[in-house]
Structure formats: structure tokens, C-alpha cells
Design a protein around this motif. Structure first.
Motif, PDB file in Angstrom:
ATOM      1  N   THR B  10       0.839  -1.188   0.000  1.00 43.99           N
ATOM      2  CA  THR B  10       0.000   0.000   0.000  1.00 43.99           C
ATOM      3  C   THR B  10       0.879   1.246   0.000  1.00 43.99           C
ATOM      4  O   THR B  10       1.878   1.301   0.711  1.00 43.99           O
ATOM      5  CB  THR B  10      -0.908  -0.012   1.242  1.00 43.99           C
ATOM      6  OG1 THR B  10      -1.783  -1.151   1.126  1.00 43.99           O
ATOM      7  CG2 THR B  10      -1.758   1.231   1.329  1.00 43.99           C
ATOM      8  N   PRO B  12       0.768   5.205   0.766  1.00 43.65           N
ATOM      9  CA  PRO B  12      -0.014   6.331   1.291  1.00 43.65           C
ATOM     10  C   PRO B  12       0.392   7.597   0.534  1.00 43.65           C
ATOM     11  O   PRO B  12       1.553   7.990   0.560  1.00 43.65           O
ATOM     12  CB  PRO B  12       0.437   6.415   2.758  1.00 43.65           C
ATOM     13  CG  PRO B  12       1.799   5.780   2.791  1.00 43.65           C
ATOM     14  CD  PRO B  12       1.968   4.932   1.552  1.00 43.65           C
ATOM     15  N   THR B  13      -0.547   8.194  -0.193  1.00 44.55           N
ATOM     16  CA  THR B  13      -0.206   9.410  -0.933  1.00 44.55           C
ATOM     17  C   THR B  13      -0.620  10.646  -0.132  1.00 44.55           C
ATOM     18  O   THR B  13      -1.454  10.574   0.769  1.00 44.55           O
ATOM     19  CB  THR B  13      -0.902   9.444  -2.308  1.00 44.55           C
ATOM     20  OG1 THR B  13      -2.319   9.480  -2.111  1.00 44.55           O
ATOM     21  CG2 THR B  13      -0.526   8.220  -3.131  1.00 44.55           C
ATOM     22  N   GLU B 123      -0.598  10.209  -8.062  1.00 46.87           N
ATOM     23  CA  GLU B 123      -1.883  10.472  -7.403  1.00 46.87           C
ATOM     24  C   GLU B 123      -2.525  11.656  -8.105  1.00 46.87           C
ATOM     25  O   GLU B 123      -1.888  12.711  -8.257  1.00 46.87           O
ATOM     26  CB  GLU B 123      -1.644  10.786  -5.917  1.00 46.87           C
ATOM     27  CG  GLU B 123      -2.886  11.229  -5.145  1.00 46.87           C
ATOM     28  CD  GLU B 123      -3.954  10.142  -5.118  1.00 46.87           C
ATOM     29  OE1 GLU B 123      -4.995  10.318  -5.789  1.00 46.87           O
ATOM     30  OE2 GLU B 123      -3.746   9.112  -4.437  1.00 46.87           O
ATOM     31  N   HIS B 129      -4.564   9.439  -0.359  1.00 42.19           N
ATOM     32  CA  HIS B 129      -5.293   8.175  -0.391  1.00 42.19           C
ATOM     33  C   HIS B 129      -4.341   7.040  -0.063  1.00 42.19           C
ATOM     34  O   HIS B 129      -3.126   7.182  -0.165  1.00 42.19           O
ATOM     35  CB  HIS B 129      -5.882   7.921  -1.782  1.00 42.19           C
ATOM     36  CG  HIS B 129      -7.100   8.721  -2.100  1.00 42.19           C
ATOM     37  ND1 HIS B 129      -7.060  10.062  -2.378  1.00 42.19           N
ATOM     38  CD2 HIS B 129      -8.415   8.365  -2.174  1.00 42.19           C
ATOM     39  CE1 HIS B 129      -8.292  10.503  -2.615  1.00 42.19           C
ATOM     40  NE2 HIS B 129      -9.131   9.485  -2.500  1.00 42.19           N
ATOM     41  N   SER B 130      -4.910   5.905   0.290  1.00 39.03           N
ATOM     42  CA  SER B 130      -4.130   4.694   0.493  1.00 39.03           C
ATOM     43  C   SER B 130      -4.292   3.874  -0.779  1.00 39.03           C
ATOM     44  O   SER B 130      -5.388   3.403  -1.084  1.00 39.03           O
ATOM     45  CB  SER B 130      -4.703   3.955   1.709  1.00 39.03           C
ATOM     46  OG  SER B 130      -3.982   2.784   1.928  1.00 39.03           O
ATOM     47  N   ARG B 131      -3.214   3.730  -1.552  1.00 45.84           N
ATOM     48  CA  ARG B 131      -3.300   3.122  -2.884  1.00 45.84           C
ATOM     49  C   ARG B 131      -2.668   1.738  -2.882  1.00 45.84           C
ATOM     50  O   ARG B 131      -1.527   1.576  -2.454  1.00 45.84           O
ATOM     51  CB  ARG B 131      -2.593   4.007  -3.906  1.00 45.84           C
ATOM     52  CG  ARG B 131      -3.178   5.423  -4.037  1.00 45.84           C
ATOM     53  CD  ARG B 131      -4.641   5.398  -4.425  1.00 45.84           C
ATOM     54  NE  ARG B 131      -5.124   6.697  -4.915  1.00 45.84           N
ATOM     55  CZ  ARG B 131      -6.351   6.903  -5.369  1.00 45.84           C
ATOM     56  NH1 ARG B 131      -7.243   5.933  -5.373  1.00 45.84           N
ATOM     57  NH2 ARG B 131      -6.725   8.088  -5.807  1.00 45.84           N
ATOM     58  N   LYS B 132      -3.401   0.754  -3.375  1.00 44.70           N
ATOM     59  CA  LYS B 132      -2.925  -0.621  -3.387  1.00 44.70           C
ATOM     60  C   LYS B 132      -2.252  -0.977  -4.717  1.00 44.70           C
ATOM     61  O   LYS B 132      -2.798  -0.698  -5.789  1.00 44.70           O
ATOM     62  CB  LYS B 132      -4.086  -1.584  -3.143  1.00 44.70           C
ATOM     63  CG  LYS B 132      -3.655  -3.043  -3.063  1.00 44.70           C
ATOM     64  CD  LYS B 132      -4.833  -3.964  -2.732  1.00 44.70           C
ATOM     65  CE  LYS B 132      -4.417  -5.432  -2.747  1.00 44.70           C
ATOM     66  NZ  LYS B 132      -5.572  -6.323  -2.555  1.00 44.70           N
TER      67      LYS B 132
END
Lengths: 140, 140, 140
Positions: B10, B12-13, B123, B129-132
Motif C-alpha cells: 500500500t 499512502p499518498t 496520485e 489516499h491509500s493506494r494498493k
């Protein structure tokens, strides 16, 4: 049993142009006799790119060039990254809008391309460059 | 014999920005000791994207942002999908114009990237956001 | 041990539209029971493309269409390649700006797509066409 093979080659470009590499990519699969599999093509640069486009009328490539020249004009004063000239940052933008890697299935020993699909290295700089491409194939 | 490995992480942006993930992607191949193969990187979202771009001058990333802001301005009244704000639909357009998956060969145990190539998660939303990201490697 | 499977299917389009193919792509992995692996999806054309985009609000797809119609208007007199009509060259440009192949990991027997991600074949021509897609999966 699945096997893989990898090979790199260099494409000498002559400035901003489309350079077809379909045969060079297909030759990597041929070399190891893979009948069914997938080829990954990667270009090691950020100011040239890879596109699969029509291989018949060269007007398509001229029009793609016209489109990019209008949407992202060379020498745009908006850009701060212009160390290497008016074509420097537009080359990066064109690369971001297209691709530097492709994945193409191999079917019956050949790249599974449509009749009108050719693989092109699109040089975005005014000057010719030596561009490195790596092709990886996996299959059997 | 060919083997494969898959791992998700993950990112985190912190709002609209480029977040480099080159090392995190390379670490997945390292973990299983693959010397030759291919890595597939997939981002599980439609309002952030993946690009391979210059890792030297950060001005390139600022200019890519300037380009997107001009070609697809936030708050464009043409868009109907604006539930989540002025950056909602432009984030989807930026994603469509770039990519959510990449395929990169692994050569001599390392991602076969050019000297100036870095892998970035871009992003496109104002908020963090939390990006997977899922990375799949196959090779030996 | 790793195995692979490949399958082609045809998508009948009804003119310029988004046609979701997520289930058809996933079905190829299902057929051979691959739990972990990667799927490569390739479209054999240069005037239609593949995008992974939001599968919830159809307004996103309408806005993507609006964006393309503005950045690359049909019938643009700048284009020389117009043999097949006003939508001919714009279809090639839209294809170059998006993609004709995708690589998606398979996790726990399913395509590792995000909650809001759907795979769409984007027809860029006014007329309906029969579009060929090849899906290759490798894994175990």
C-alpha cells in the motif's frame, strides 16, 4: 514445460520519427521456438516510446505526429524542463501519453498482432539516439 | 525451473503528487531471487496511475502536472461526474491517458530500467489516499 | 508447476461505446483453475482500445468520451488520413492515447482488480465492428 528467453537490441533513430520494430520483436520468440506464450517489450528511455499502430498508410503516423505537436507544442513557455531544448519536455509528455512497455501474446509461433498492427518505437527528440529495447518471452 | 511470486503493498499518498515506487517493486523480485524474468505492476484504482518517467530533474514531474492541468483542467463544466469535487473526473481522464499496469523485464536480478527511468505512482486526487499495488514476478 | 492457457474471443461493438469485458477476461483464468498468476489482454486493432476504468457511474465513461471529442475532434481538417470518414484518424489517436494491451495479476483465482475497476473495450469508430481479443494467462 514453460521456458523463457530474453534479449536486448538497440535501435538507432534518425530524430523524431516512427521506427518499426515488429520483426525484431518477433525474432526473439522465433529464436527459442516458443509456439504459445507472451512477449514483453520494454524501452529503456523516457523521451521515446512504444506504440502499436497502423502499419499500412504512413499518413496515420504523420497525423499522430501532428496531433502531438498541437496538444503539446515544442518550446512551450509553460515548461521549466528545457535544458536539452524545445523538444525536451514535449518528449517526456509524449512518452507519458503513450507507453514504454507492451505485452503481446504469441500464438502459433507468431506475435498475435492484428493484420494492421505494427510495433513502433516513436522517437520524440529532434536528434537521432541509440535506443535500447529489451524483449522477454515466456511460453512453450 | 520457472517460478512466480506475488506481493501487494500500500502506498499512502499526500494528495496530487508523484510517489516513486521503483525500490518497492524491485524488492519483490529480490525476495525470491529471480535473476531473469518479468515483473507486472498493477494499481487497483481509477483516479491514480502508474508512469515510468525521468528520475533526475523533478522539474519533469512538475511539467507533466502542468500539461495535465492544461489539457484537462479541474472543475471543467463539461464534466457531469463531479460528485467528489473538481478533481474527480480529471483524475479519471489522467488515469486513462497514462496507465494502471506496467510490465518490466528483470535482467541480472534487477528491473531492466534505463538509467533515468523511475516507476511512479501518480496520485491525481487533491486528498491523500491509500493506494494498493500488486506486483507479480515470474522467472528463474 | 506453472502452466499457461490462451484463448481468443470476439466482441461485437455497436459503434462508439464502452463495452465491458471484465467477465470474459476472468473466465479464461477460471477455465484452467489458475489461482495465482498474470493475465495479458491484447486487442488486435488500431481504432479501438482497452482501458481499465470506473465500473460504477456510467457518467465517467460519458465524460471520457467528452474529453476525447474535445482534444481530438472528429473531422479535424489537420488530418490527412480520412479515407474511412471523420472518425477514422481520431480513432487512431484515441487508441494511441490509451492502450491495446493490459497485464493484470490473478490473485486467489480472480483478476486482481480494484473494487471500482472494470476492463472496457472502447470502440472509437461510429460503426459497429467485430473486435478480436486474445487473453493469455500464466500461473498455477
Amino acid at each position: 514445460m514453460l521456458q523463457q528467453h530474453q534479449q536486448a537490441f538497440t535501435v538507432p533513430t534518425c530524430g523524431r520519427e516512427f521506427h518499426e520494430i515488429t520483426e525484431q520483436v518477433g525474432a526473439v520468440a522465433d529464436k527459442v521456438g516458443i509456439r504459445t506464450g507472451v512477449a514483453t517489450v520494454h524501452l529503456h528511455h523516457t523521451s521515446a516510446s512504444l506504440v502499436i499502430q497502423e502499419n499500412a498508410d504512413p499518413g496515420v503516423r504523420r497525423d499522430l505526429e501532428r496531433f502531438m505537436a498541437r496538444v503539446c507544442p515544442d518550446g512551450d513557455p509553460m515548461f521549466e524542463h528545457d535544458y536539452e531544448g524545445a523538444d525536451d519536455m514535449p518528449a517526456h509528455v509524449r512518452t507519458a501519453l503513450t507507453a514504454v512497455n507492451l505485452s503481446i501474446p504469441i500464438t502459433n509461433g507468431r506475435l498475435a498482432l492484428g493484420t494492421w498492427q505494427g510495433i513502433y518505437l516513436w522517437e520524440h527528440r529532434y536528434a537521432g539516439h541509440s535506443r535500447k529495447v529489451t524483449v522477454h518471452v515466456v511460453g512453450e
